[in-house]
Enzyme design. Structure first.
Site, short mmCIF file in Angstrom:
data_model
loop_
_atom_site.label_atom_id
_atom_site.label_comp_id
_atom_site.label_asym_id
_atom_site.label_seq_id
_atom_site.Cartn_x
_atom_site.Cartn_y
_atom_site.Cartn_z
N ARG A 189 20.79 28.39 47.04
CA ARG A 189 20.44 28.59 45.69
C ARG A 189 19.86 27.66 45.00
O ARG A 189 18.30 28.04 44.88
CB ARG A 189 21.96 28.68 45.01
CG ARG A 189 23.00 29.35 45.22
CD ARG A 189 24.68 29.34 45.23
NE ARG A 189 25.02 27.84 44.60
CZ ARG A 189 26.18 27.19 44.16
NH1 ARG A 189 26.88 28.53 43.13
NH2 ARG A 189 26.37 26.41 43.63
N MET B 89 44.10 43.97 24.83
CA MET B 89 44.06 42.47 24.38
C MET B 89 44.30 41.98 23.95
O MET B 89 44.33 40.95 24.34
CB MET B 89 42.69 43.27 23.24
CG MET B 89 41.58 42.35 23.40
SD MET B 89 40.20 42.61 21.56
CE MET B 89 39.46 44.20 22.54
N LYS C 171 32.69 20.32 33.87
CA LYS C 171 31.79 21.67 33.12
C LYS C 171 32.83 23.51 33.13
O LYS C 171 33.75 23.02 33.46
CB LYS C 171 31.29 21.93 34.70
CG LYS C 171 31.35 22.49 35.96
CD LYS C 171 31.18 22.78 36.75
CE LYS C 171 31.21 23.41 38.31
NZ LYS C 171 30.52 23.08 39.17
N TYR D 271 49.06 51.58 26.84
CA TYR D 271 47.84 52.70 26.67
C TYR D 271 47.66 53.16 27.92
O TYR D 271 48.67 52.53 28.51
CB TYR D 271 46.37 52.14 27.12
CG TYR D 271 45.76 51.08 25.41
CD1 TYR D 271 45.60 52.29 24.10
CD2 TYR D 271 45.99 49.48 25.13
CE1 TYR D 271 45.20 51.18 23.08
CE2 TYR D 271 45.94 49.24 23.81
CZ TYR D 271 45.05 49.94 22.75
OH TYR D 271 44.96 49.83 21.97
C1 LIG Z 1 31.52 22.02 40.00
C2 LIG Z 1 30.62 21.15 41.51
C3 LIG Z 1 31.69 20.32 42.12
C4 LIG Z 1 33.27 20.48 41.77
O1 LIG Z 1 33.94 21.04 42.56
P1 LIG Z 1 35.28 21.89 42.72
O2 LIG Z 1 35.50 22.41 44.27
O3 LIG Z 1 35.93 22.56 41.89
O4 LIG Z 1 35.70 19.98 43.54
C5 LIG Z 1 31.05 19.57 42.78
N1 LIG Z 1 29.41 19.65 42.44
C6 LIG Z 1 28.69 20.36 42.35
C7 LIG Z 1 27.16 20.36 41.90
C8 LIG Z 1 29.17 21.22 41.43
O5 LIG Z 1 28.79 22.07 41.00
#
Ligand SMILES: *Cc1c(COP(=O)(O)O)cnc(C)c1O
Length: 372
Positions: free
Chosen positions: A133, A310, A35, A262
């Site tokens: 959550r 930047m 992700k 800056y």
């Molecule tokens: C992002 C995520 C992971 C991976 O977590 P890491 O700590 O990066 O290994 C595993 N399970 C879910 C549901 C996640 O959202």
């Protein structure tokens, strides 16, 4: 020389995935979590490298991320780990992604869409064992599974939960969540739909708690060679894959009292040399590193002098005429000569975690891949 370059070594990614798989019992699979553009490393190349090293599936957070992997021609099992609204759900299902479910209205939405599109949707029930959550309370699982079983458009692919503290010293809450998951899935385990996968471990749990592996582990941070514990990744057998570099655009001699950048946040304490380096917070180098961060030039750690702007940072080369020239490589994350700056060290300076450091690298940072 490139102004802002992330060089990602896919051989390191493969080595990390193989090392993680080596800790699993036979039959336990690894999902590579890619992700947020592969934690800033580039989702598609990391996904391919992870699959080549034995990952059985990929995890993403959004429907668009799933679509990107499919458009790149990746056909492995793929799970969207985040919540989905109507249009996104359609995108995710069209990408043949598996999705997480925990509410009946959402279940019905999937059924309706699948009814139109044909075929069955593979769903994983998400349990809330303490994160508070997303997810279903374990006590509501039996009824939810009964509902799910009545829908021919749905195939139960897995039961999962997510840990809040797998990376923290205190193990009590981890134990509590693991027990809650274990108890909740026992009846389902007994029903022994052997196609259902049980999964809860992130990278930290995968490394620390073999009892949490079940059928599948979901590893993100560790596949990039970053420490889930914010410590030295090598002690956990991981190799950092990403190197962030820029170059010396100019070297300037200052006289005592000259101020840099800056806000005039750094003042030359005498005759000093500074290097201007064309990378900044527009590339994801946090402004919090102003007067606090370090870089490597010529294999030497040197302090960032003044504000991170930047597009530029300035580096204090010291009072003596430096052996630094325009065009020299500047390392912000990674090794040079005998020295190394880890993402964990940068995160510690900023009071954050390595995840945020690499995720923040912007689209302006060119990604180049080695070990393809
Ligand atoms: C992002 C995520 C992971 C991976 O977590 P890491 O700590 O990066 O290994 C595993 N399970 C879910 C549901 C996640 O959202």
């Amino acid at each position: 020389m490139r102004r802002a370059l992330a060089t990602v070594d896919l051989e390191s990614v493969r080595s990390n995935v193989a090392s993680l798989i080596g800790r699993l019992s036979p039959g336990v699979g690894l999902m590579a979590v890619v992700k947020a553009n592969g934690y800033g490393h580039g989702a598609v190349p990391v996904a391919r490298a992870s699959l080549a090293a034995g990952a059985e599936s990929l995890g993403v957070a959004t429907a668009a991320e799933a679509r990107e992997l499919r458009e790149a021609g990746i056909s492995s099992p793929l799970i969207v780990l985040g919540p989905l609204t109507g249009a996104d759900l359609e995108t995710a299902l069209a990408a043949d992604a598996e999705v997480l479910v925990w509410s009946l209205p959402f279940l019905r939405e999937i059924v309706r869409l699948r009814h139109d599109q044909g075929g069955r949707a593979r769903v994983h029930v998400k349990l809330d064992t303490g994160m508070r959550r997303l997810g279903l309370y374990p006590r509501d699982l039996p009824r939810f599974l009964d509902e799910l079983a009545t829908e021919p458009e749905l195939q139960l692919a897995g039961l999962m939960t997510h840990f809040a503290t797998a990376d923290e010293d205190d193990e009590d809450f981890f134990d509590y969540q693991l027990r809650a998951f274990d108890e909740a899935v026992q009846p389902a385990l007994l029903r022994a739909a052997d196609r259902i996968r049980f999964h809860c471990a992130n990278s930290a749990a995968t490394i620390r708690f073999p009892q949490s592996h079940f059928d599948l582990v979901r590893c993100g941070i560790a596949i990039y060679g970053l420490s889930p514990f914010q410590t030295d990744p090598w002690t956990d057998g991981l190799k950092p894959a990403l190197r962030l570099t820029s170059y010396v655009a100019d070297v300037k001699r200052l006289t005592e009292g000259d101020t840099v950048g800056y806000g005039r946040a750094w003042t030359a304490p005498g005759n000093h040399y500074v290097a201007a380096v064309p990378i900044g917070y527009g590339d994801g180098v946090s402004r919090g590193l102003s007067n606090r961060g370090q870089v490597l030039i010529g294999g030497r750690p040197l302090p960032i002098a003044g504000r991170v702007s930047m597009d530029l940072i300035t580096v204090d080369l010291g009072p003596a005429r430096p052996a630094v020239n325009p065009g020299d490589e500047v390392v912000l994350i990674g090794g040079q000569g005998e020295e190394f700056i880890t993402a964990e060290e940068v995160a510690a300076v900023l009071g954050t975690i390595n995840y945020e450091i690499t995720c923040n690298l912007s689209s302006r940072v060119e990604r180049v891949y080695q070990g393809t």
